[in-house]
Design a protein around this motif. Sequence first.
Motif, PDB file in Angstrom:
ATOM      1  N   SER A 143      32.984   0.419  -6.334  1.00 48.47           N
ATOM      2  CA  SER A 143      32.418   1.469  -7.174  1.00 48.47           C
ATOM      3  C   SER A 143      33.531   1.969  -8.083  1.00 48.47           C
ATOM      4  CB  SER A 143      31.860   2.602  -6.317  1.00 48.47           C
ATOM      5  OG  SER A 143      32.900   3.203  -5.570  1.00 48.47           O
ATOM      6  N   VAL A 144      33.141   2.409  -9.266  1.00 53.67           N
ATOM      7  CA  VAL A 144      34.113   2.890 -10.244  1.00 53.67           C
ATOM      8  C   VAL A 144      33.910   4.378 -10.499  1.00 53.67           C
ATOM      9  CG1 VAL A 144      34.886   2.679 -12.652  1.00 53.67           C
ATOM     10  CG2 VAL A 144      34.301   0.630 -11.343  1.00 53.67           C
ATOM     11  N   SER A 145      32.651   4.783 -10.656  1.00 52.47           N
ATOM     12  CA  SER A 145      32.350   6.153 -11.060  1.00 52.47           C
ATOM     13  C   SER A 145      30.964   6.533 -10.562  1.00 52.47           C
ATOM     14  CB  SER A 145      32.403   6.234 -12.589  1.00 52.47           C
ATOM     15  OG  SER A 145      31.878   7.442 -13.066  1.00 52.47           O
ATOM     16  N   LEU A 146      30.799   7.810 -10.194  1.00 58.16           N
ATOM     17  CA  LEU A 146      29.471   8.313  -9.829  1.00 58.16           C
ATOM     18  C   LEU A 146      28.718   8.821 -11.050  1.00 58.16           C
ATOM     19  CD1 LEU A 146      30.251  10.229  -6.511  1.00 58.16           C
ATOM     20  CD2 LEU A 146      29.051   8.051  -6.785  1.00 58.16           C
ATOM     21  N   ALA A 147      29.433   9.379 -12.022  1.00 59.86           N
ATOM     22  CA  ALA A 147      28.802   9.920 -13.223  1.00 59.86           C
ATOM     23  C   ALA A 147      29.590   9.467 -14.448  1.00 59.86           C
ATOM     24  CB  ALA A 147      28.736  11.442 -13.150  1.00 59.86           C
ATOM     25  N   PRO A 148      29.134   8.435 -15.123  1.00 58.23           N
ATOM     26  CA  PRO A 148      27.920   7.651 -14.867  1.00 58.23           C
ATOM     27  C   PRO A 148      28.140   6.685 -13.698  1.00 58.23           C
ATOM     28  CG  PRO A 148      29.117   6.676 -16.696  1.00 58.23           C
ATOM     29  CD  PRO A 148      29.862   7.939 -16.318  1.00 58.23           C
ATOM     30  N   PRO A 149      27.040   6.169 -13.133  1.00 58.74           N
ATOM     31  CA  PRO A 149      27.162   5.255 -11.995  1.00 58.74           C
ATOM     32  C   PRO A 149      27.660   3.875 -12.435  1.00 58.74           C
ATOM     33  CG  PRO A 149      24.863   5.499 -12.610  1.00 58.74           C
ATOM     34  CD  PRO A 149      25.642   6.459 -13.467  1.00 58.74           C
ATOM     35  N   LEU A 150      28.938   3.606 -12.187  1.00 58.36           N
ATOM     36  CA  LEU A 150      29.557   2.351 -12.597  1.00 58.36           C
ATOM     37  C   LEU A 150      30.092   1.597 -11.385  1.00 58.36           C
ATOM     38  CD1 LEU A 150      31.705   3.634 -15.623  1.00 58.36           C
ATOM     39  CD2 LEU A 150      29.480   2.467 -15.731  1.00 58.36           C
ATOM     40  N   VAL A 151      29.960   0.276 -11.428  1.00 59.74           N
ATOM     41  CA  VAL A 151      30.538  -0.611 -10.418  1.00 59.74           C
ATOM     42  C   VAL A 151      31.343  -1.686 -11.135  1.00 59.74           C
ATOM     43  CG1 VAL A 151      28.731  -0.212  -8.684  1.00 59.74           C
ATOM     44  CG2 VAL A 151      28.475  -2.086 -10.349  1.00 59.74           C
ATOM     45  N   SER A 152      32.186  -2.389 -10.369  1.00 55.72           N
ATOM     46  CA  SER A 152      32.984  -3.443 -10.991  1.00 55.72           C
ATOM     47  C   SER A 152      33.171  -4.618 -10.047  1.00 55.72           C
ATOM     48  CB  SER A 152      34.354  -2.907 -11.409  1.00 55.72           C
ATOM     49  OG  SER A 152      35.151  -2.651 -10.269  1.00 55.72           O
ATOM     50  N   PHE A 153      33.506  -5.743 -10.647  1.00 53.86           N
ATOM     51  CA  PHE A 153      33.931  -6.918  -9.902  1.00 53.86           C
ATOM     52  C   PHE A 153      34.830  -7.723 -10.821  1.00 53.86           C
ATOM     53  CE2 PHE A 153      30.130  -8.274 -12.120  1.00 53.86           C
ATOM     54  CZ  PHE A 153      30.398  -9.569 -12.537  1.00 53.86           C
ATOM     55  N   TYR A 154      35.583  -8.626 -10.234  1.00 51.29           N
ATOM     56  CA  TYR A 154      36.455  -9.513 -11.000  1.00 51.29           C
ATOM     57  C   TYR A 154      35.939 -10.929 -10.891  1.00 51.29           C
ATOM     58  CZ  TYR A 154      39.953  -5.809 -11.287  1.00 51.29           C
ATOM     59  OH  TYR A 154      40.612  -4.640 -11.559  1.00 51.29           O
ATOM     60  N   VAL A 155      36.100 -11.696 -11.959  1.00 52.84           N
ATOM     61  CA  VAL A 155      35.723 -13.109 -11.956  1.00 52.84           C
ATOM     62  C   VAL A 155      36.874 -13.899 -12.567  1.00 52.84           C
ATOM     63  CG1 VAL A 155      34.463 -12.905 -14.151  1.00 52.84           C
ATOM     64  CG2 VAL A 155      33.935 -14.779 -12.596  1.00 52.84           C
ATOM     65  N   ASP A 156      37.172 -15.036 -11.970  1.00 48.78           N
ATOM     66  CA  ASP A 156      38.230 -15.916 -12.458  1.00 48.78           C
ATOM     67  C   ASP A 156      37.879 -16.381 -13.869  1.00 48.78           C
ATOM     68  OD1 ASP A 156      39.943 -18.187 -12.949  1.00 48.78           O
ATOM     69  OD2 ASP A 156      40.164 -18.434 -10.783  1.00 48.78           O
TER      70      ASP A 156
END
Length: 168
Positions: free
Chosen positions: A47-60
């Motif tokens: 998770s990155v942020s609740l407000a706004p609701p942000l998520v993240s991932f990494y890709v090669d």
Amino acid sequence: MTETLPGRAVDADRFRQALAVHAAGVVVITAQTEGVPVGLTATSFSSVSLAPPLVSFYVDQASTTWPSLRLAEHFAVNVLASDQAELASRFARKGVDRFAAPTEWWNGPQGVPVLGGVSAQLVCVPHSTVDIGDHVLVVGLVTETNLVSDDRPLLYHRGRFGRFTPHT
């Protein structure tokens, strides 16, 4: 701007060994581009942020899935349950039809492929991407969630999949 410090970085093997002791949750990122479903396994989800609701991932950056995934208007984060190690392995392999049987999936919100048997699904719109080292950081704005079960999560630790066992 980050400065490169030659000779200061640990070697790649030692770095991998150190990271292997960190247990991580396992997700499969799915999307559809031009009617074709694509997906990949990630252990770099957060998770990155609740407000706004942000998520993240990494890709090669060398991922063969990333060129299609980055074109998608929406993507889903499928949080894998503890009994889905084979599904995680399938979406990590190259040269296989990841969506063929026995993978259970259907088109969910916004036409995004979602996987069956998972603990949760988060549907996202791309928010931003940043090239970092040999990976791409992908940030998504969560537009919908589906809490499927409160089953225990699938974890990745020391190069193997496993289950979480809480202290009693």
